[in-house]
Design a protein around this motif. Sequence first.
Motif: not given
Length: 64
Positions: A40-64
């Motif tokens: 849910v938080l990832l979707a909110m950040a995506f729709f607000q334009g805070k997620v850049n898939w090219a740079e942030d995919w590692k954090t999205i796929v493998f959250p710490r």
Amino acid sequence: MKVAILLVIALAIFVFHYWASRRLPRYWYVGGIIPLGWRVLLAMAFFQGKVNWAEDWKTIVFPR
């Protein structure tokens, strides 16, 4: 300000998860609260334009 709102929501989810996992009886779906909250938080950040898939995919796929 939007980051603060996301942090408050994440804290509320964490507190609810802690409360739900400590009370009896324990239900199977309690283990899905944190992953659902993450999505849910990832979707909110995506729709607000805070997620850049090219740079942030590692954090999205493998959250710490």
